[in-house]
Design an enzyme around this catalytic site. Structure first.
Site, PDB file in Angstrom:
ATOM      1  N   CYS A 181      -5.602   1.277   6.463  1.00 60.93           N
ATOM      2  CA  CYS A 181      -6.225   0.056   6.869  1.00 60.93           C
ATOM      3  C   CYS A 181      -5.774  -0.139   8.195  1.00 60.93           C
ATOM      4  CB  CYS A 181      -6.136  -0.873   5.825  1.00 60.93           C
ATOM      5  SG  CYS A 181      -4.588  -1.452   5.591  1.00 60.93           S
ATOM      6  N   LEU A 204     -27.812   1.853 -23.825  1.00 61.69           N
ATOM      7  CA  LEU A 204     -27.771   3.048 -23.247  1.00 61.69           C
ATOM      8  C   LEU A 204     -28.886   3.370 -22.694  1.00 61.69           C
ATOM      9  CD1 LEU A 204     -25.393   4.715 -25.602  1.00 61.69           C
ATOM     10  CD2 LEU A 204     -24.804   4.408 -23.303  1.00 61.69           C
ATOM     11  N   GLU A 245       1.243   3.725   1.980  1.00 60.30           N
ATOM     12  CA  GLU A 245       1.802   4.059   3.322  1.00 60.30           C
ATOM     13  C   GLU A 245       3.389   3.571   3.299  1.00 60.30           C
ATOM     14  OE1 GLU A 245      -2.299   4.044   4.556  1.00 60.30           O
ATOM     15  OE2 GLU A 245      -1.065   3.341   3.028  1.00 60.30           O
ATOM     16  N   HIS A 305       0.738  -1.014  -0.046  1.00 58.61           N
ATOM     17  CA  HIS A 305      -0.050   0.052  -0.014  1.00 58.61           C
ATOM     18  C   HIS A 305       0.923   1.518   0.095  1.00 58.61           C
ATOM     19  CE1 HIS A 305      -3.839  -2.018   1.750  1.00 58.61           C
ATOM     20  NE2 HIS A 305      -3.214  -2.531   0.628  1.00 58.61           N
ATOM     21  N   GLU A 327     -20.587   1.496 -23.921  1.00 61.29           N
ATOM     22  CA  GLU A 327     -20.416   2.179 -25.090  1.00 61.29           C
ATOM     23  C   GLU A 327     -21.423   2.021 -26.087  1.00 61.29           C
ATOM     24  OE1 GLU A 327     -16.476   2.220 -26.738  1.00 61.29           O
ATOM     25  OE2 GLU A 327     -15.446   2.234 -24.907  1.00 61.29           O
TER      26      GLU A 327
END
Length: 351
Positions: free
Chosen positions: A83, A297, A53, A51, A291
């Site tokens: 986390c 759509l 960090e 991650h 798409e």
């Protein structure tokens, strides 16, 4: 006074470097500041790997012989709450505590049930000062796909289409017709590299024979999704070339043939968009671009099942044909893309 906004903005810039590679995890950036100087930074680079960090702390440790001492007088900035649980990697909150970093500045909380405040609580219980809500809106937008999947149990849905200057989607004779120019097509390929999947209906697959890949952009190709109720599409189409995982939603067949997954829906007369999105959700697909075609759509628009619409308008006219979908939303954005125009509309007001 420390410039929290400046360092959180850097976290966001770093986090975006993971776009297209970390899903279904969120994009996260981290910066470590000592005496108003960045001594380490990192971001989540790939799903299942370290991650942000961890990478930021390792960056500092690799650069400075006295890094451990510096960390004990530093502030770590993170775009998303660290986390607090064991997943693919150990908890980042524990790592921050281990290195005795005294202050953590967080852009926004993580809504994932195994985190959601628990990371902040763990840090505070260890005596660490925690500041939250810096550039919160920007951090929420950064991970809109992740938050949508966690909170709504479905992917983030992007509708995309091109229309002529007089409002038509395509000719009404089933012929292929390019509305936009090369700049718009290249941008679409960039978008595909950023999202998990791209979806089309049967008629679009049959008429256009699309590849739905990223051949005009460097990046990861998305999974392909096609709706073919009665399995009428030819296996010679580009969609079935086995180059990438392809999901085929239909009403009769559930099977796997190489990279082609056939998924039968129980009811093809009701709630088809909802059923498809739930199936994508349980397969860890965090975002999807729809798409076309026009009927597909419109089905998602009528189901009120969309988050963002990206609409190109070309400089061509048809005079007659298939009318473009109609949609209403908020926070319209407008851009010029080559000879075409692009309008982006959002379902909600967070942007």
């Amino acid at each position: 006074m420390p410039n929290h906004h400046k360092y959180l903005q850097r976290c966001i810039e770093l986090a975006k470097l993971g776009m297209g590679y970390v899903s279904p995890n969120p994009m996260v950036g981290a910066v470590i500041v000592y005496n108003d100087r960045i001594i380490g930074e990192g971001y989540h680079q790939k799903y299942g790997e370290a991650h942000a960090e961890v990478n930021a702390i390792n960056s500092a440790l690799n650069q400075y012989d006295n890094a451990e001492e510096m960390l004990r007088e530093s502030t770590i900035y993170v775009s998303l709450e660290p986390c607090a649980h064991y997943g693919k990697t150990p908890p980042c909150a524990d790592l921050i505590i281990k290195h005795r970093i005294p202050k953590v500045v967080i852009g926004c909380r993580d809504p994932f049930s195994q985190v959601n405040g628990k990371g902040i609580e763990k840090l505070q219980d260890a005596g660490i000062e925690v500041i939250t809500g810096i550039l919160e809106r920007e951090c929420l937008v950064l991970n809109k796909c992740f938050f949508t999947r966690v909170q709504k149990q479905r992917p983030y849905i992007i509708l995309k289409w091109a229309q002529t200057r007089d409002g038509f989607f395509a000719p009404d004779n089933d012929s292929q017709y390019w509305i936009t120019g090369p700049e718009a097509r290249k941008l679409v390929h960039k978008w595909r590299s950023e999202e998990d999947a791209v979806l089309v209906g049967k008629n679009t697959a049959r008429i256009d024979n699309p590849q739905l890949n990223v051949r005009e952009w460097e990046g990861r190709a998305p999974k392909r999704v096609v709706i073919d109720r009665r399995l009428e599409l030819s296996c010679d189409l580009n969609l079935f070339d086995q180059s990438v995982e392809t999901l085929v939603f239909n009403e009769t067949k559930t099977d796997i043939e190489g990279k082609i997954k056939y998924i039968a829906l129980e009811d093809f007369n009701n709630y088809v968009p909802q059923y498809i999105m739930f199936q994508l959700y349980i397969q860890d697909i965090q975002s999807v671009i729809i798409e076309g075609g026009a009927a597909t759509l419109k089905a998602f628009i009528e189901a009120d099942l969309w988050d963002e619409a990206r609409i190109f308008t070309g400089n061509k006219t048809l005079g007659s044909g298939m009318e473009s979908p109609l949609i209403k939303g908020f926070n319209k954005e407008e851009y010029s893309i080559g000879q075409d125009s692009l309008e982006i509309i959002y379902q909600n007001k967070i942007h």
